[in-house]
Design an enzyme around this catalytic site. Structure first.
Site, PDB file in Angstrom:
ATOM      1  N   SER A   5      -9.494  22.711  -1.183  1.00 30.72           N
ATOM      2  CA  SER A   5      -8.916  21.368  -1.120  1.00 30.72           C
ATOM      3  C   SER A   5      -7.605  21.343  -1.886  1.00 30.72           C
ATOM      4  CB  SER A   5      -9.874  20.344  -1.724  1.00 30.72           C
ATOM      5  OG  SER A   5      -9.182  19.126  -1.926  1.00 30.72           O
ATOM      6  N   HIS A  28      -8.534  22.072   3.373  1.00 31.66           N
ATOM      7  CA  HIS A  28      -9.033  20.696   3.286  1.00 31.66           C
ATOM      8  C   HIS A  28      -7.935  19.789   2.721  1.00 31.66           C
ATOM      9  CE1 HIS A  28     -12.411  17.842   3.050  1.00 31.66           C
ATOM     10  NE2 HIS A  28     -11.911  17.434   1.884  1.00 31.66           N
ATOM     11  N   ASP A  30      -7.110  15.976   1.646  1.00 31.72           N
ATOM     12  CA  ASP A  30      -7.717  14.689   1.297  1.00 31.72           C
ATOM     13  C   ASP A  30      -6.697  13.565   1.424  1.00 31.72           C
ATOM     14  OD1 ASP A  30     -10.463  15.314   0.494  1.00 31.72           O
ATOM     15  OD2 ASP A  30      -9.501  16.546  -1.054  1.00 31.72           O
ATOM     16  N   MET A  32      -6.104   9.698   1.024  1.00 33.13           N
ATOM     17  CA  MET A  32      -6.687   8.522   0.345  1.00 33.13           C
ATOM     18  C   MET A  32      -5.673   7.382   0.371  1.00 33.13           C
ATOM     19  SD  MET A  32      -8.409  10.271  -2.991  1.00 33.13           S
ATOM     20  CE  MET A  32      -9.162  11.901  -2.948  1.00 33.13           C
ATOM     21  N   HIS A  61      -9.614  15.032   5.711  1.00 35.24           N
ATOM     22  CA  HIS A  61     -10.704  14.160   5.257  1.00 35.24           C
ATOM     23  C   HIS A  61     -10.093  12.796   4.965  1.00 35.24           C
ATOM     24  CE1 HIS A  61     -13.821  13.363   1.797  1.00 35.24           C
ATOM     25  NE2 HIS A  61     -14.004  12.555   2.831  1.00 35.24           N
ATOM     26  N   MET A  63     -10.150   9.336   3.720  1.00 37.16           N
ATOM     27  CA  MET A  63     -10.819   8.337   2.866  1.00 37.16           C
ATOM     28  C   MET A  63      -9.963   7.083   2.925  1.00 37.16           C
ATOM     29  SD  MET A  63     -11.851  11.025  -0.091  1.00 37.16           S
ATOM     30  CE  MET A  63     -10.657  12.182   0.532  1.00 37.16           C
ATOM     31  N   MET A 132     -20.824  14.188   1.313  1.00 37.86           N
ATOM     32  CA  MET A 132     -20.121  14.090   0.029  1.00 37.86           C
ATOM     33  C   MET A 132     -21.102  14.351  -1.115  1.00 37.86           C
ATOM     34  SD  MET A 132     -16.951  13.628   0.582  1.00 37.86           S
ATOM     35  CE  MET A 132     -16.521  13.488  -1.151  1.00 37.86           C
ATOM     36  N   ASP A 170     -18.703  18.551   0.207  1.00 40.73           N
ATOM     37  CA  ASP A 170     -17.432  18.298  -0.486  1.00 40.73           C
ATOM     38  C   ASP A 170     -17.695  17.625  -1.828  1.00 40.73           C
ATOM     39  OD1 ASP A 170     -14.823  17.720  -1.195  1.00 40.73           O
ATOM     40  OD2 ASP A 170     -14.474  16.300   0.449  1.00 40.73           O
TER      41      ASP A 170
HETATM   42  C1  DX5 Z   1     -12.910  14.040  -3.439  1.00 42.78           C
HETATM   43  C2  DX5 Z   1     -12.333  14.908  -2.365  1.00 42.78           C
HETATM   44  C3  DX5 Z   1     -12.620  16.342  -2.523  1.00 42.78           C
HETATM   45  C4  DX5 Z   1     -12.033  16.979  -3.766  1.00 42.78           C
HETATM   46  C5  DX5 Z   1     -13.027  17.985  -4.218  1.00 42.78           C
HETATM   47  O1  DX5 Z   1     -12.906  12.718  -3.019  1.00 42.78           O
HETATM   48  O2  DX5 Z   1     -12.851  14.518  -1.100  1.00 42.78           O
HETATM   49  O3  DX5 Z   1     -12.208  17.089  -1.367  1.00 42.78           O
HETATM   50  O4  DX5 Z   1     -10.805  17.612  -3.559  1.00 42.78           O
HETATM   51  O5  DX5 Z   1     -12.619  18.469  -5.447  1.00 42.78           O
HETATM   52  P1  DX5 Z   1     -13.571  19.381  -6.353  1.00 42.78           P
HETATM   53  O6  DX5 Z   1     -13.892  20.606  -5.547  1.00 42.78           O
HETATM   54  O7  DX5 Z   1     -12.740  19.657  -7.551  1.00 42.78           O
HETATM   55  O8  DX5 Z   1     -14.806  18.558  -6.653  1.00 42.78           O
HETATM   56 ZN    ZN Z   2     -12.432  15.868   0.604  1.00 35.99          ZN
END
Ligand code: DX5
Ligand code: ZN
Length: 219
Positions: A5, A28, A30, A32, A61, A63, A132, A170
């Site tokens: 990620s 990956h 993210d 947000m 991903h 969010m 998650m 994740d």
């Molecule tokens: C959190 C993200 C994850 C995050 C995971 O909301 O969706 O993808 O990057 O990070 P680690 O592996 O550090 O928990």
């Molecule tokens: Zn994620």
């Protein structure tokens, strides 16, 4: 499969950070929006540019509050897999159809406290299930082991021929937790801080993959 990620990468050196995880199966990303989750990260322009600098398939991903509007645009921007949150989706069947029509895989994610059972029929329209294992929003949080019950349930449905989804996890995946997740039946492991916090990210990807393979009891 290991999906580093980039949330834990240095955003000022993003192309170099992507190159640092050569050998990764998916990358990956993210997204947000500071509404569905408190944090704000990156969006379409960054995904579009990342797709130009790497051959690693992008695993976006989302969010975000309004995946009905935005998800398909990530497919059009070059994402290989686009995962939306079931808690945010208005018409998740339509979203999956739109994603597949745009040439991407469709992913459905459930937060730690969201049950799987009500969405099993819905998952017939999807290619990936993202379980998650932390509350979405931030990297570096502690793994929530209770979510592995959902992984085991999904694994049974897939192995029994009822579903065809790839099972992805994740949050909080590292050298201490990956074996438990692998034994529960995860196919694809997202890891942010464990990979980008390591001295050699590419080597860590390979090591995590070896640990998962050894613990999975599957090939
Ligand atoms: C959190 C993200 C994850 C995050 C995971 O909301 O969706 O993808 O990057 O990070 P680690 O592996 O550090 O928990
Ligand atoms: Zn994620």
């Amino acid at each position: 499969m290991i999906a580093p990620s980039i949330l834990s990468a240095d955003f000022a050196r993003l192309a170099d950070e992507v190159a640092a995880v050569r050998g990764a199966d998916w990358l990956h990303v993210d997204v947000m929006d500071a509404h569905f989750v408190p944090n704000l990260t990156i969006g379409l322009p960054v995904v579009r540019d990342l797709a130009k600098v790497t051959d690693i398939p992008l695993d976006c991903h989302l969010m975000i509050d309004d995946p009905d509007t935005w998800a398909v645009r990530y497919a059009e921007a070059g994402a290989h897999n686009v995962t939306i949150h079931v808690e945010a989706a208005g018409d998740p069947v339509k979203i999956a159809k739109d994603l597949r029509a745009a040439g991407a895989k469709a992913g459905l994610s459930v937060k730690p406290n969201t049950p799987l059972e009500p969405y099993v029929e819905l998952l017939r329209h999807y290619d990936t299930l993202l379980v998650m294992s932390v509350e979405p929003g931030f990297g570096g949080q502690e793994f929530i082991p209770e979510v592995l019950d959902k992984v085991r349930a999904a694994r049974r449905l897939v192995d029994g021929g009822d579903l065809t989804v790839l099972v992805e996890i994740d949050g909080g995946i590292n050298e201490d937790t990956i074996e438990r997740a692998a034994a529960a039946g995860v196919d694809c492991f997202v890891a942010g801080s464990a990979v980008y916090g390591a001295a050699d990210p590419a080597k860590t990807v390979a090591e995590l993959r070896d640990r998962a393979a050894a613990a999975s009891g599957r090939n």
